[in-house]
Design an enzyme around this catalytic site. Structure first.
Site, PDB file in Angstrom:
ATOM      1  N   GLU A 163     -13.973  -5.281  10.101  1.00 39.10           N
ATOM      2  CA  GLU A 163     -12.621  -4.951  10.553  1.00 39.10           C
ATOM      3  C   GLU A 163     -12.572  -3.543  11.119  1.00 39.10           C
ATOM      4  O   GLU A 163     -13.507  -2.751  10.940  1.00 39.10           O
ATOM      5  CB  GLU A 163     -11.624  -5.077   9.403  1.00 39.10           C
ATOM      6  CG  GLU A 163     -11.856  -4.118   8.254  1.00 39.10           C
ATOM      7  CD  GLU A 163     -10.815  -4.277   7.158  1.00 39.10           C
ATOM      8  OE1 GLU A 163      -9.805  -4.964   7.388  1.00 39.10           O
ATOM      9  OE2 GLU A 163     -11.004  -3.700   6.087  1.00 39.10           O
ATOM     10  N   ARG A 187     -11.360   3.552  11.240  1.00 37.26           N
ATOM     11  CA  ARG A 187     -12.588   3.378  10.457  1.00 37.26           C
ATOM     12  C   ARG A 187     -13.044   1.954  10.686  1.00 37.26           C
ATOM     13  O   ARG A 187     -12.289   1.004  10.447  1.00 37.26           O
ATOM     14  CB  ARG A 187     -12.332   3.614   8.977  1.00 37.26           C
ATOM     15  CG  ARG A 187     -13.618   3.751   8.138  1.00 37.26           C
ATOM     16  CD  ARG A 187     -13.366   3.606   6.661  1.00 37.26           C
ATOM     17  NE  ARG A 187     -12.994   2.233   6.330  1.00 37.26           N
ATOM     18  CZ  ARG A 187     -11.948   1.894   5.591  1.00 37.26           C
ATOM     19  NH1 ARG A 187     -11.145   2.812   5.103  1.00 37.26           N
ATOM     20  NH2 ARG A 187     -11.685   0.628   5.347  1.00 37.26           N
ATOM     21  N   ASN A 193      -9.955  -0.466  10.763  1.00 39.60           N
ATOM     22  CA  ASN A 193      -8.781   0.026  10.041  1.00 39.60           C
ATOM     23  C   ASN A 193      -8.194   1.196  10.827  1.00 39.60           C
ATOM     24  O   ASN A 193      -8.807   2.264  10.913  1.00 39.60           O
ATOM     25  CB  ASN A 193      -9.215   0.475   8.635  1.00 39.60           C
ATOM     26  CG  ASN A 193      -8.049   0.758   7.717  1.00 39.60           C
ATOM     27  OD1 ASN A 193      -7.037   1.288   8.145  1.00 39.60           O
ATOM     28  ND2 ASN A 193      -8.215   0.421   6.454  1.00 39.60           N
ATOM     29  N   ASP A 212     -15.573  -1.106   9.817  1.00 37.34           N
ATOM     30  CA  ASP A 212     -16.354  -1.570   8.668  1.00 37.34           C
ATOM     31  C   ASP A 212     -17.281  -2.706   9.058  1.00 37.34           C
ATOM     32  O   ASP A 212     -16.897  -3.606   9.822  1.00 37.34           O
ATOM     33  CB  ASP A 212     -15.424  -2.037   7.544  1.00 37.34           C
ATOM     34  CG  ASP A 212     -14.482  -0.937   7.065  1.00 37.34           C
ATOM     35  OD1 ASP A 212     -14.717   0.236   7.418  1.00 37.34           O
ATOM     36  OD2 ASP A 212     -13.515  -1.253   6.353  1.00 37.34           O
ATOM     37  N   GLU A 256       0.817  -1.212   0.000  1.00 37.63           N
ATOM     38  CA  GLU A 256       0.000   0.000   0.000  1.00 37.63           C
ATOM     39  C   GLU A 256       0.857   1.270   0.000  1.00 37.63           C
ATOM     40  O   GLU A 256       0.404   2.347   0.374  1.00 37.63           O
ATOM     41  CB  GLU A 256      -0.930  -0.027   1.212  1.00 37.63           C
ATOM     42  CG  GLU A 256      -1.879  -1.217   1.205  1.00 37.63           C
ATOM     43  CD  GLU A 256      -2.677  -1.330   2.477  1.00 37.63           C
ATOM     44  OE1 GLU A 256      -3.627  -0.543   2.638  1.00 37.63           O
ATOM     45  OE2 GLU A 256      -2.349  -2.180   3.310  1.00 37.63           O
ATOM     46  N   TYR A 313      -9.621   1.878  -5.541  1.00 35.98           N
ATOM     47  CA  TYR A 313      -8.679   2.916  -5.883  1.00 35.98           C
ATOM     48  C   TYR A 313      -8.537   3.244  -7.369  1.00 35.98           C
ATOM     49  O   TYR A 313      -8.136   4.346  -7.716  1.00 35.98           O
ATOM     50  CB  TYR A 313      -7.288   2.549  -5.344  1.00 35.98           C
ATOM     51  CG  TYR A 313      -7.243   2.378  -3.853  1.00 35.98           C
ATOM     52  CD1 TYR A 313      -7.502   3.447  -3.010  1.00 35.98           C
ATOM     53  CD2 TYR A 313      -6.941   1.146  -3.287  1.00 35.98           C
ATOM     54  CE1 TYR A 313      -7.460   3.301  -1.634  1.00 35.98           C
ATOM     55  CE2 TYR A 313      -6.891   0.991  -1.902  1.00 35.98           C
ATOM     56  CZ  TYR A 313      -7.153   2.075  -1.090  1.00 35.98           C
ATOM     57  OH  TYR A 313      -7.111   1.916   0.258  1.00 35.98           O
ATOM     58  N   GLY A 318      -7.319   5.239   4.464  1.00 38.26           N
ATOM     59  CA  GLY A 318      -6.971   6.243   3.471  1.00 38.26           C
ATOM     60  C   GLY A 318      -7.351   7.622   3.963  1.00 38.26           C
ATOM     61  O   GLY A 318      -8.382   7.805   4.611  1.00 38.26           O
ATOM     62  N   SER A 364      -6.314  -2.755   2.278  1.00 32.18           N
ATOM     63  CA  SER A 364      -6.706  -2.297   0.942  1.00 32.18           C
ATOM     64  C   SER A 364      -7.107  -3.433   0.011  1.00 32.18           C
ATOM     65  O   SER A 364      -6.952  -3.345  -1.196  1.00 32.18           O
ATOM     66  CB  SER A 364      -5.586  -1.471   0.302  1.00 32.18           C
ATOM     67  OG  SER A 364      -5.450  -0.231   0.933  1.00 32.18           O
TER      68      SER A 364
END
Length: 372
Positions: A326, A310, A328, A312, A17, A271, A332, A202
């Site tokens: 998960e 974040r 994070n 999810d 990443e 992305y 991003g 990612s």
């Protein structure tokens, strides 16, 4: 004159990443108010060399893979050539041994915008702890747990939070007895299943298996990235996300929903394709939104989070059941990334979000290294 906060923005790294990190870091450096902050760019090459220089970002960009740069590189500063033996490049151990002479010691705080292994997983956080330098985001424990998909599920389950059925496969087991491993998965889960390296982000190395041949290929592909592989029950799901901000008293943003351009939210859909849709706020009931926010805060606390994350979720389209996917710990970070957009929709614009994260980092250090 008011003292400006000396901020080091750390980016790049040795994970898959790397390019995503360059995009996040550019946005953060552009978003920090120059009246309040002096910014020092700190780049880590794919070979693990550290570059502390005003043009560190341009140097790493010159070596980046253009095909992996989200949205292309047109918005970046113009890259210059970089010599692998450049005198500005060093290694983290040398920086630490330098003690008070280390250039990092002049910084008030570091913003480690690193995604994936050897950056988001507690390794860099541990180095910064040893050096006594405050940093944005989760500490060593939360970073390590959040990076490891298996340990994340263990932490969530231990806190009584809902997760989908899953299995852990070790690469050695797979290499010795692949047929038995396939049988074991098929006896406990039903197709489709998702196969994931335990320690990547990612969506790198993740695949969807719908039968035994695709399961075999998926495990082999994931094993190329990690010695531990997670196989998770697949469901027809909506992808709901929420941003967390805070230390001891974390807050949750309005939830958002990702509508992937492909069958699921893989690296290309995230992305490269530019065709995935982001819905903020998520089109869900107020009752469900409240539950998502509550569970996200519980998940953040379950991994001992600090600063940001974040979280999810997977929302079953058929049953309406909600499952944690998960956490994070360094998502991003551009103004159009989900983390920032959900806070924007919650009343915190990007520049103020950066201010708050730096405040939280300094607050956490001020209470002691074991405050969380």
């Amino acid at each position: 004159m008011t003292h400006k906060v000396q901020v080091g923005v750390l980016f790049g790294g040795q994970s898959g990443e790397h390019e995503v990190s360059l995009v996040s870091a550019r946005a953060i450096m552009d978003g920090l108010d120059p009246e309040r902050y002096d910014v020092t760019p700190i780049g880590i090459t794919k070979q693990g060399r550290w570059i502390i220089a005003p043009d560190a970002h341009a140097r790493l960009l010159a070596q980046a893979d253009p095909s992996k740069l989200p949205g292309g590189s047109s918005a970046m500063v113009s890259p210059t050539s970089v010599d692998a033996d450049d005198q500005d490049a060093t290694n983290p151990l040398a920086l630490m041994v330098a003690g008070e002479q280390s250039p990092l010691k002049a910084l008030d705080v570091i913003f480690p915008v690193l995604h994936g292994p050897l950056g988001e997983d507690g390794t860099v956080q541990g180095l910064l702890e040893l050096m006594g330098i405050p940093y944005v985001g989760c500490g060593v424990l939360a970073s390590a747990v959040g990076m490891d998909k298996a340990m994340t599920k263990v932490a969530f389950s231990g806190a009584g939070l809902p997760v989908l059925p899953w299995l852990l496969i070790r690469r050695g087991e797979w290499e010795r007895e692949p047929a038995q491993v396939l049988d074991w998965v098929e006896q406990r889960l039903t197709y489709p299943v998702f196969v994931k390296p335990a320690n990547l982000g990612s969506s790198v190395g993740i695949s969807k298996a719908t039968d035994r041949p695709t399961l075999e290929r998926g495990i082999a592909a994931a094993a190329a990235y990690d010695r531990r592989i997670v196989v998770e029950q697949g469901i027809a799901a909506r992808e709901i996300e929420v941003s967390i901000l805070g230390n001891d008293e974390p807050e949750a943003s309005v939830p958002g929903e990702v509508v992937p351009s492909g069958e699921w939210y893989d690296y290309e859909a995230k992305y490269l394709s530019g065709a995935s849709k982001i819905l903020i706020p998520a089109p869900i009931t107020l009752e469900l939104a409240a539950r998502v926010r509550s569970l996200a805060i519980q998940a953040f606390r379950a991994i001992d989070g600090a600063g940001l994350a974040r979280v999810d979720f997977l929302l079953d389209r058929e049953t309406g059941d909600l499952y944690l996917n998960e956490a994070n710990t360094m998502p991003g970070f551009t103004p159009v990334s989900m983390y920032a957009m959900m806070w924007e929709a919650s009343g915190i614009p990007y520049a103020h979000l950066l201010d708050r994260l730096i405040e939280l980092a300094l607050e956490r250090r001020g209470r002691g290294r074991n405050a969380e």
